[in-house]
Enzyme design. Structure first.
Site, mmCIF file in Angstrom:
data_model
loop_
_atom_site.group_PDB
_atom_site.id
_atom_site.type_symbol
_atom_site.label_atom_id
_atom_site.label_comp_id
_atom_site.label_asym_id
_atom_site.label_seq_id
_atom_site.Cartn_x
_atom_site.Cartn_y
_atom_site.Cartn_z
ATOM 1 N N GLY A 279 0.742 -1.216 0.014
ATOM 2 C CA GLY A 279 -0.046 0.046 0.063
ATOM 3 C C GLY A 279 0.781 1.141 0.086
ATOM 4 O O GLY A 279 2.079 1.064 0.180
ATOM 5 N N ALA A 280 0.081 2.348 -0.122
ATOM 6 C CA ALA A 280 0.830 3.603 -0.269
ATOM 7 C C ALA A 280 1.962 4.040 1.079
ATOM 8 O O ALA A 280 2.956 4.129 0.909
ATOM 9 C CB ALA A 280 -0.124 4.751 -0.217
ATOM 10 N N VAL A 281 1.090 3.576 2.409
ATOM 11 C CA VAL A 281 1.919 3.911 3.492
ATOM 12 C C VAL A 281 3.180 2.902 3.513
ATOM 13 O O VAL A 281 4.341 3.006 4.040
ATOM 14 C CB VAL A 281 0.902 3.923 4.938
ATOM 15 C CG1 VAL A 281 2.028 4.075 6.018
ATOM 16 C CG2 VAL A 281 0.083 5.090 4.638
ATOM 17 N N ARG B 138 -2.959 -12.423 -2.702
ATOM 18 C CA ARG B 138 -2.793 -12.013 -4.070
ATOM 19 C C ARG B 138 -1.622 -11.409 -4.325
ATOM 20 O O ARG B 138 -1.168 -11.352 -5.607
ATOM 21 C CB ARG B 138 -4.017 -11.106 -4.642
ATOM 22 C CG ARG B 138 -4.110 -9.761 -4.031
ATOM 23 C CD ARG B 138 -5.258 -9.004 -4.601
ATOM 24 N NE ARG B 138 -5.185 -7.662 -3.949
ATOM 25 C CZ ARG B 138 -5.953 -7.460 -2.786
ATOM 26 N NH1 ARG B 138 -6.725 -8.590 -2.169
ATOM 27 N NH2 ARG B 138 -6.104 -6.167 -2.131
ATOM 28 N N SER B 139 -0.876 -10.851 -3.396
ATOM 29 C CA SER B 139 0.465 -10.113 -3.607
ATOM 30 C C SER B 139 1.624 -11.013 -3.117
ATOM 31 O O SER B 139 2.756 -11.045 -3.818
ATOM 32 C CB SER B 139 0.558 -8.949 -2.676
ATOM 33 O OG SER B 139 -0.273 -7.738 -3.080
ATOM 34 N N CYS C 33 -3.214 10.926 10.817
ATOM 35 C CA CYS C 33 -2.351 11.718 9.950
ATOM 36 C C CYS C 33 -2.512 13.484 10.769
ATOM 37 O O CYS C 33 -1.536 14.033 10.609
ATOM 38 C CB CYS C 33 -2.443 11.437 8.496
ATOM 39 S SG CYS C 33 -4.154 11.607 8.007
ATOM 40 N N SER D 87 -4.533 11.574 -0.834
ATOM 41 C CA SER D 87 -3.502 10.492 -0.373
ATOM 42 C C SER D 87 -4.155 9.889 0.972
ATOM 43 O O SER D 87 -3.644 8.777 1.294
ATOM 44 C CB SER D 87 -2.180 11.305 -0.401
ATOM 45 O OG SER D 87 -2.293 12.292 0.662
ATOM 46 N N LYS E 280 -11.242 12.380 16.246
ATOM 47 C CA LYS E 280 -9.832 11.747 16.368
ATOM 48 C C LYS E 280 -8.740 12.779 17.034
ATOM 49 O O LYS E 280 -8.181 12.512 17.922
ATOM 50 C CB LYS E 280 -9.174 11.201 15.091
ATOM 51 C CG LYS E 280 -9.837 9.932 14.766
ATOM 52 C CD LYS E 280 -9.289 9.337 13.310
ATOM 53 C CE LYS E 280 -9.908 8.168 12.904
ATOM 54 N NZ LYS E 280 -9.465 7.524 11.515
ATOM 55 N N ARG F 45 -12.130 17.018 2.551
ATOM 56 C CA ARG F 45 -11.245 16.528 1.606
ATOM 57 C C ARG F 45 -11.204 17.342 0.368
ATOM 58 O O ARG F 45 -12.202 17.942 0.087
ATOM 59 C CB ARG F 45 -11.897 15.145 1.042
ATOM 60 C CG ARG F 45 -11.140 14.442 0.190
ATOM 61 C CD ARG F 45 -9.987 13.528 0.630
ATOM 62 N NE ARG F 45 -10.314 12.542 1.399
ATOM 63 C CZ ARG F 45 -9.459 11.707 2.490
ATOM 64 N NH1 ARG F 45 -8.353 12.379 2.747
ATOM 65 N NH2 ARG F 45 -10.016 10.755 3.185
ATOM 66 N N HIS G 93 -1.608 17.408 3.495
ATOM 67 C CA HIS G 93 -2.725 17.825 4.350
ATOM 68 C C HIS G 93 -2.506 19.172 4.852
ATOM 69 O O HIS G 93 -1.376 19.354 5.424
ATOM 70 C CB HIS G 93 -3.178 16.787 5.506
ATOM 71 C CG HIS G 93 -3.721 15.466 5.319
ATOM 72 N ND1 HIS G 93 -3.947 15.295 4.041
ATOM 73 C CD2 HIS G 93 -3.995 14.391 6.047
ATOM 74 C CE1 HIS G 93 -4.573 13.949 3.987
ATOM 75 N NE2 HIS G 93 -4.529 13.691 5.098
#
Length: 336
Positions: A13-15, A40-41, A129, A159, A214, A236, A243
């Site tokens: 994933g991105a992170v 699958r990966s 984040c 993102s 949060k 968003r 951000h």
């Protein structure tokens, strides 16, 4: 620092991918890397320090021998697998929301509460984040003047929804540029290109979203300020990465904008960008792909009564790096 066997749960994933980069950039003492992902990966490879490393299916037995596990998976996966990793001797630094408010799990921003790592029981949580990006500059101001209240509006990039969010915004922008209909907009509720969406995650108490709650819940835990009052609106915006946050902060003791600038200029993890004469202030484009939180537009809150100590600021930070991957690697550095 002694070398460690390091696993990354959610390595594709991105992170997770950014965690790989951060480990390389910060010369983390990796004896062996174990990238973990879905079935699958499994069997595919990723590059790490110039070599191909095979991805392993994320399952309990795969955690054998791992010293530090960096988590970049969703809440359900984290809840199911992090305890299994702990049973097998790993210390987990988890980026999901699964354990953040657990009383037995430290929630850590190294610039603020690094000492909380000492009381972990196998799992350490990485904050949200937007929480990280807002609190890194607020903490040194709190140390100087005593933080009482936060009113924040966040402008969160695509993102924040991971690789699917980035790909969707790219697709929508291409469609808008071509004059074509956008069509389905998942993972966003509405078209994001040429638009903004004043909702991130689901609505909860008093019509606030989970994302908005949060900052208060996590901020009180991280800064050990149980009475901190927080009002947050999360939006968003059609930005690829980084951000931004507009924050008005109220303090117990007087603090001027000039004093705040002096404090932030010397604060760890912060870059002061506040020169209105030359139109210099934080912007997402300049804060992407680096780890500092840029802070500027520092000014007195002119809406506050004379006996209230409050200032307003604007800050930006890379959501994938300091807002997620880098903060996790920094926590791992405290462990070694």
């Amino acid at each position: 620092m002694s070398e460690k066997v390091v696993g990354i749960l959610g390595a594709t994933g991105a992170v997770g991918q950014q965690m790989l980069t951060c480990l390389e950039e910060r010369d983390f003492p990796v004896k062996r890397l174990v990238p973990l992902a879905s079935a699958r990966s499994a069997g595919k490879t990723i590059r790490f320090r110039g070599e191909d490393v095979t991805i392993v299916e994320a399952a309990p037995d795969a955690f054998e021998g791992i010293d530090i596990l960096l988590g970049a998976a969703d809440d359900a996966t984290a809840k199911a697998l992090m305890p299994e990793a702990v049973k097998r001797g790993a210390v987990c630094v988890d980026n999901s929301h699964a354990f953040r408010l657990d009383e037995d799990v430290p929630l850590v921003i190294p610039e603020i509460n690094a000492e909380d790592v000492k009381w972990h029981h196998g799992i350490i949580s990485n904050p949200n984040c937007a929480t990280i990006i807002g609190l890194v500059p607020l903490w040194p101001l709190h140390e100087a003047a005593g933080l009482k209240r936060i009113i924040a509006s966040t402008y969160q990039a695509a993102s924040g929804a991971g690789i699917p969010g980035l790909r969707e915004l790219e697709r929508e922008m291409a469609a808008v540029a071509a004059g074509e209909p956008v069509g389905e907009t998942a993972p966003f509720a509405y078209q994001l290109a040429a638009n903004l969406i004043p909702q991130i995650s689901s609505f909860k108490d008093d019509d606030y979203t989970d994302e908005e709650l949060k900052m208060g819940r996590e901020g009180r835990k991280i800064m050990h300020l149980p009475n901190l009052r927080v009002n947050c609106t999360c939006v968003r915006v059609p930005i690829m990465r980084s951000h931004s946050e507009s924050i008005t902060a109220e303090f117990e003791r007087p603090i001027t904008p000039d004093q705040a600038r002096e404090i932030l200029a010397a604060a760890p993890g912060v870059k002061l960008v506040d020169d209105i004469a030359n139109l210099r202030y934080p912007m997402p484009l300049e804060t992407s792909d680096q780890d500092l939180i840029f802070v500027g537009r520092i000014r007195r809150d002119t809406s506050a009564p004379d006996d209230v100590n409050a200032i307003t600021l604007f800050c930006c930070g890379d959501q994938i790096r300091k807002g997620a991957a880098t903060n996790a690697v920094q926590i791992a550095e405290l462990l070694v």
